[in-house]
Design a protein around this motif. Structure first.
Motif, mmCIF file in Angstrom:
data_model
loop_
_atom_site.group_PDB
_atom_site.id
_atom_site.type_symbol
_atom_site.label_atom_id
_atom_site.label_comp_id
_atom_site.label_asym_id
_atom_site.label_seq_id
_atom_site.Cartn_x
_atom_site.Cartn_y
_atom_site.Cartn_z
ATOM 1 N N ARG A 1 12.370 -20.568 -14.501
ATOM 2 C CA ARG A 1 13.446 -19.641 -15.382
ATOM 3 C C ARG A 1 14.589 -19.214 -14.557
ATOM 4 O O ARG A 1 15.849 -19.042 -14.703
ATOM 5 N N GLN A 2 14.326 -19.161 -13.273
ATOM 6 C CA GLN A 2 15.359 -18.687 -12.028
ATOM 7 C C GLN A 2 16.395 -20.047 -12.132
ATOM 8 O O GLN A 2 17.774 -19.859 -12.001
ATOM 9 N N TRP A 3 15.954 -21.373 -12.311
ATOM 10 C CA TRP A 3 16.902 -22.332 -12.192
ATOM 11 C C TRP A 3 17.685 -22.610 -13.456
ATOM 12 O O TRP A 3 18.835 -22.913 -13.579
ATOM 13 N N LEU A 4 16.935 -22.033 -14.588
ATOM 14 C CA LEU A 4 17.589 -22.047 -15.909
ATOM 15 C C LEU A 4 18.752 -21.014 -15.981
ATOM 16 O O LEU A 4 20.030 -21.141 -16.250
ATOM 17 N N GLU A 5 18.490 -19.873 -15.426
ATOM 18 C CA GLU A 5 19.536 -18.775 -15.355
ATOM 19 C C GLU A 5 20.354 -19.228 -14.274
ATOM 20 O O GLU A 5 21.757 -18.965 -14.713
ATOM 21 N N ARG A 6 20.496 -19.849 -13.326
ATOM 22 C CA ARG A 6 21.507 -20.610 -12.434
ATOM 23 C C ARG A 6 22.325 -21.627 -13.140
ATOM 24 O O ARG A 6 23.479 -21.514 -13.150
ATOM 25 N N ALA A 7 21.485 -22.319 -13.843
ATOM 26 C CA ALA A 7 22.269 -23.374 -14.888
ATOM 27 C C ALA A 7 23.400 -22.581 -15.872
ATOM 28 O O ALA A 7 24.452 -23.195 -15.902
ATOM 29 N N LEU A 8 22.660 -21.828 -16.516
ATOM 30 C CA LEU A 8 23.584 -20.756 -17.506
ATOM 31 C C LEU A 8 24.728 -20.214 -16.959
ATOM 32 O O LEU A 8 25.597 -19.997 -17.462
ATOM 33 N N HIS A 9 24.527 -19.613 -15.572
ATOM 34 C CA HIS A 9 25.390 -18.901 -15.000
ATOM 35 C C HIS A 9 26.647 -19.826 -14.617
ATOM 36 O O HIS A 9 27.919 -19.746 -14.821
ATOM 37 N N LEU A 10 26.235 -21.062 -14.191
ATOM 38 C CA LEU A 10 27.264 -22.089 -13.761
ATOM 39 C C LEU A 10 28.017 -22.561 -15.048
ATOM 40 O O LEU A 10 29.173 -22.786 -15.052
ATOM 41 N N ALA A 11 27.230 -22.855 -16.166
ATOM 42 C CA ALA A 11 27.739 -23.221 -17.293
ATOM 43 C C ALA A 11 28.937 -22.430 -18.046
ATOM 44 O O ALA A 11 29.938 -22.745 -18.694
ATOM 45 N N VAL B 1 28.110 -26.100 -25.839
ATOM 46 C CA VAL B 1 26.922 -27.274 -26.003
ATOM 47 C C VAL B 1 25.996 -26.997 -24.826
ATOM 48 O O VAL B 1 24.884 -27.094 -24.958
ATOM 49 N N SER B 2 26.673 -27.210 -23.788
ATOM 50 C CA SER B 2 25.842 -27.101 -22.560
ATOM 51 C C SER B 2 24.933 -25.753 -22.430
ATOM 52 O O SER B 2 23.685 -25.827 -22.158
ATOM 53 N N SER B 3 25.516 -24.720 -22.582
ATOM 54 C CA SER B 3 24.860 -23.401 -22.786
ATOM 55 C C SER B 3 23.773 -23.260 -23.795
ATOM 56 O O SER B 3 22.700 -22.747 -23.391
ATOM 57 N N VAL B 4 24.021 -23.727 -24.973
ATOM 58 C CA VAL B 4 22.863 -23.835 -26.025
ATOM 59 C C VAL B 4 21.932 -24.566 -25.563
ATOM 60 O O VAL B 4 20.707 -24.064 -25.517
ATOM 61 N N PHE B 5 21.786 -25.696 -24.990
ATOM 62 C CA PHE B 5 20.840 -26.554 -24.669
ATOM 63 C C PHE B 5 19.904 -26.025 -23.465
ATOM 64 O O PHE B 5 18.872 -26.166 -23.353
ATOM 65 N N TYR B 6 20.683 -25.240 -22.542
ATOM 66 C CA TYR B 6 20.042 -24.735 -21.315
ATOM 67 C C TYR B 6 19.344 -23.494 -21.956
ATOM 68 O O TYR B 6 18.060 -23.236 -21.126
ATOM 69 N N GLU B 7 19.890 -22.912 -22.898
ATOM 70 C CA GLU B 7 18.820 -21.738 -23.396
ATOM 71 C C GLU B 7 17.521 -22.187 -24.046
ATOM 72 O O GLU B 7 16.703 -21.440 -24.262
ATOM 73 N N GLN B 8 17.787 -23.637 -24.496
ATOM 74 C CA GLN B 8 16.351 -24.180 -25.213
ATOM 75 C C GLN B 8 15.294 -24.082 -24.296
ATOM 76 O O GLN B 8 14.200 -23.924 -24.293
ATOM 77 N N GLY B 9 15.595 -24.117 -22.883
ATOM 78 C CA GLY B 9 14.523 -24.200 -21.720
ATOM 79 C C GLY B 9 14.066 -22.659 -21.759
ATOM 80 O O GLY B 9 12.882 -22.510 -21.622
ATOM 81 N N ILE B 10 14.976 -21.873 -21.833
ATOM 82 C CA ILE B 10 14.537 -20.507 -21.734
ATOM 83 C C ILE B 10 13.536 -20.228 -22.871
ATOM 84 O O ILE B 10 12.392 -19.512 -22.848
ATOM 85 N N ALA B 11 14.174 -20.823 -24.182
ATOM 86 C CA ALA B 11 13.140 -20.466 -25.401
ATOM 87 C C ALA B 11 11.749 -21.351 -25.201
ATOM 88 O O ALA B 11 10.799 -20.731 -25.667
ATOM 89 N N LEU B 12 11.519 -22.157 -24.250
ATOM 90 C CA LEU B 12 10.340 -22.995 -24.337
ATOM 91 C C LEU B 12 9.469 -22.153 -23.465
ATOM 92 O O LEU B 12 8.486 -21.761 -23.762
ATOM 93 N N LEU B 13 10.239 -21.445 -22.385
ATOM 94 C CA LEU B 13 9.280 -20.675 -21.539
ATOM 95 C C LEU B 13 8.857 -19.399 -22.160
ATOM 96 O O LEU B 13 7.730 -18.800 -22.000
ATOM 97 N N ASP B 14 9.561 -18.835 -22.961
ATOM 98 C CA ASP B 14 9.334 -17.601 -23.753
ATOM 99 C C ASP B 14 8.209 -18.015 -24.759
ATOM 100 O O ASP B 14 7.222 -17.096 -24.774
ATOM 101 N N SER B 15 8.461 -19.161 -25.425
ATOM 102 C CA SER B 15 7.184 -19.387 -26.340
ATOM 103 C C SER B 15 6.036 -19.859 -25.475
ATOM 104 O O SER B 15 5.014 -19.415 -25.985
#
Length: 575
Positions: A248-258, A269-283
């Motif tokens: 989750r920390q690395w995903l938040e870093r990727a979203l910040h940079l995106a 497009v980049s932000s949406v796909f990075y958010e899918q990683g967050i969705a995976l962890l939430d699920s």
């Protein structure tokens, strides 16, 4: 048949060169192409695997570091390709004897070596001879300029040939440096990391991304590296090393940079796909509703920057994520609607048909489920999971012969498939074919023979054969390895009951009842309790077992008969 060292082929064709420098499926691919031209009708029945091995034309895919993602195949797919190709060759050999010579078999790529081994096993009973030769000078290898290596790497990744991708990426990294060509070096580095992760070496991939961050602060590269690092922590590291918090920390870093990307389309497009990683962890953490909100938000954002026909596979991927979340939330109608859309967007992905078949199956739509499994098998190709799932559906609907055939096919593709081996042995047991059941279990690969489920199954078989001491030992070994295996407690209890130790059987069944909500352990415990004349406890078990939904008529009848017996032996109330 293997014959070494002869250099000329009696078939009149020159030997096929298998040297790894010539790429994946070198030699065997050319052989299959020649055979397909000679047998076009049979080739048409195996077009999926033949196209995957020797595509008629294969456009250069996007480079490994480009924003346009490609679909990555599981590493085990090559075993399924080899199985299908060997079936094609065997069918051709039945009608016309084959004699084929391959050179540099000792220096073959892993895909070629795997296919040659599969061919050797499959063709053993046919009129075919494979002659494998070692040594000698290989044909000239493909040009190895960095740009060509980059294209070769992308092709290998897109087709799931990860060992070749590793070799190619290492050659590319040796040819360029971050200082001479940062973009090209990054392509080789992230391609190498992707291939290593697919082959089970995610720890090495982590080190590569750490190296990337040490040598560059390029926004595009560090953003992609952050997301890839997150996915290693979330998916690819061994289970004991996965770290959702770190992911989750690395995903938040990727979203910040995106968020700093100036081009709106690429940023969204980049932000949406990075958010899918967050969705995976939430699920995974039990917040499926929150994950669903993220997926819906992502689809809405994509619709503002993408046309309906743009990046169709990627839009399908989001809808597939949403379908899985609907399944988790019990929204089966919504899940099915999403999967229908997913398949319309990306009709060549076998995984989607397997998922939709599961929904049809749960709803009792057997014909629709079978059609989807057939589609998955055709597209797979030879996907073990599709065969296995179809086998269990055949079994549930009384098609035992079809179930056995599908399970045999699973084991031909993947001999280490434990569930398929246990299921096939149990089908043999149900027919009373103890010899076939035992042969099925004992033919497991050596590294799987001590698996608790197989020990349990073998213990059951040996008990049916009357070898009660051996059965007890096998079941005890299974329980020592996996105390949570309810079937082993149940089976050992049956063995001990047969040996006259009803008290030991009750003790084992106490464990089984805790682990399983099925009716059988309670019925068995009631039987042992009646042997001990503990009628009241037996009646309680039988009553509880009768309340289990979905009982078959025979078991329900036996439960009621046992309950009548308990009532007949119950002491009369005192007056």
């Amino acid at each position: 048949m293997l014959v070494g060292r002869r250099r000329a082929g009696a078939s009149g064709r020159p030997p096929y060169d298998c040297h790894r420098d010539l790429g994946p499926y070198a030699g065997v691919g050319a052989f299959l192409a020649d055979l397909a031209r000679d047998h076009p009708r049979r080739a048409a029945r195996h077009r999926a695997e033949l196209h995957a091995i020797v595509p008629a034309r294969h456009p250069a895919p996007a480079a490994a570091a480009d924003e346009q993602p490609i679909r990555f195949h599981p590493a085990r797919r090559t075993a399924a390709l080899a199985f299908g190709a060997a079936e094609f060759v065997a069918a051709c050999a039945v009608r016309r004897p084959l004699t084929v010579h391959f050179v540099h078999a000792d220096a073959a790529d892993e895909t070629t070596a795997e296919l040659l081994a599969t061919l050797t096993r499959r063709l053993a009973p046919t009129p075919a001879a494979l002659h494998l030769h070692d040594g000698g000078a290989p044909e000239p290898a493909a040009e190895s300029r960095p740009a060509n290596l980059r294209a070769m790497l992308g092709d290998s990744l897109a087709r799931g040939f990860y060992h070749h991708a590793v070799r190619t990426a290492r050659r590319g990294r040796a040819a360029v440096t971050p200082g001479t060509d940062l973009a090209l070096w990054w392509s080789f580095t992230t391609g190498l990391a992707t291939a290593l992760a697919a082959l089970g070496h995610a720890g090495e991939a982590l080190q590569l991304y750490a190296e990337v961050r040490a040598v560059t602060d390029d926004p595009k590269i560090t953003t992609s590296a952050a997301y890839s690092t997150a996915m290693l922590y979330a998916r690819h590291l061994p289970p004991a090393q996965q770290d959702p918090a770190m992911a989750r920390q690395w995903l938040e870093r990727a979203l910040h940079l995106a968020g700093g990307i100036t081009d709106e389309r690429r940023r969204v497009v980049s932000s949406v796909f990075y958010e899918q990683g967050i969705a995976l962890l939430d699920s995974r953490e039990g917040r499926a509703d929150q994950a669903l909100d993220l997926v819906n938000s992502g689809l809405a954002k994509l619709s503002t920057v993408l046309g309906a026909d743009e990046r169709r596979q990627d839009q399908a991927r989001l809808r597939h994520n949403r379908a899985q979340l609907h399944v988790a939330l019990g929204n089966t109608a919504e899940a099915l609607a999403d999967l229908d859309d997913v398949i319309a967007f990306d009709p060549d992905n076998c995984e989607y048909y397997v998922d939709r078949a599961a929904l049809h199956r749960a709803a009792g739509r057997t014909s629709a489920a079978l059609r989807d499994y057939a589609a998955a098998i055709e597209l797979g190709p030879h996907l073990p999971e599709a065969y296995y799932n179809r086998a269990t559906l055949h079994e549930e609907t009384g098609r035992g012969g079809a179930a056995r055939e599908d399970l045999r096919r699973v084991l031909a593709i993947d001999p280490a498939h434990l569930d398929a081996r246990v299921a096939l042995a149990n089908l043999h047991l149900a027919r009373g074919d103890l010899a076939a059941a035992e042969a099925c279990v004992r033919s497991a690969p050596p590294e799987r023979r001590d698996a608790p489920a197989l020990l349990c199954t073998l213990g059951l078989i040996r008990s049916e054969r009357g070898a009660l001491d051996e059965a007890d030992d096998l079941l005890t070994r299974a329980l020592d390895a996996d105390p949570g295996l309810a079937e082993a407690w149940t089976n050992r209890a049956a063995v001990r009951f047969e040996r006259g130790d009803a008290s030991a059987a009750v003790a084992d069944l106490d464990r089984a009842v805790v682990l399983s909500a099925a009716a059988e352990p309670r019925y068995n415990r009631a039987t042992a309790l009646m042997r001990l004349e503990r009628w009241g406890e037996a009646a309680d078990d039988l009553t509880a077992a009768l309340a289990v939904p979905g009982l078959d008529a025979r078991l329900r009848r036996d439960l009621r008969a046992g309950l009548d017996r308990c009532r007949a032996h119950a002491p009369s109330p005192r007056r």
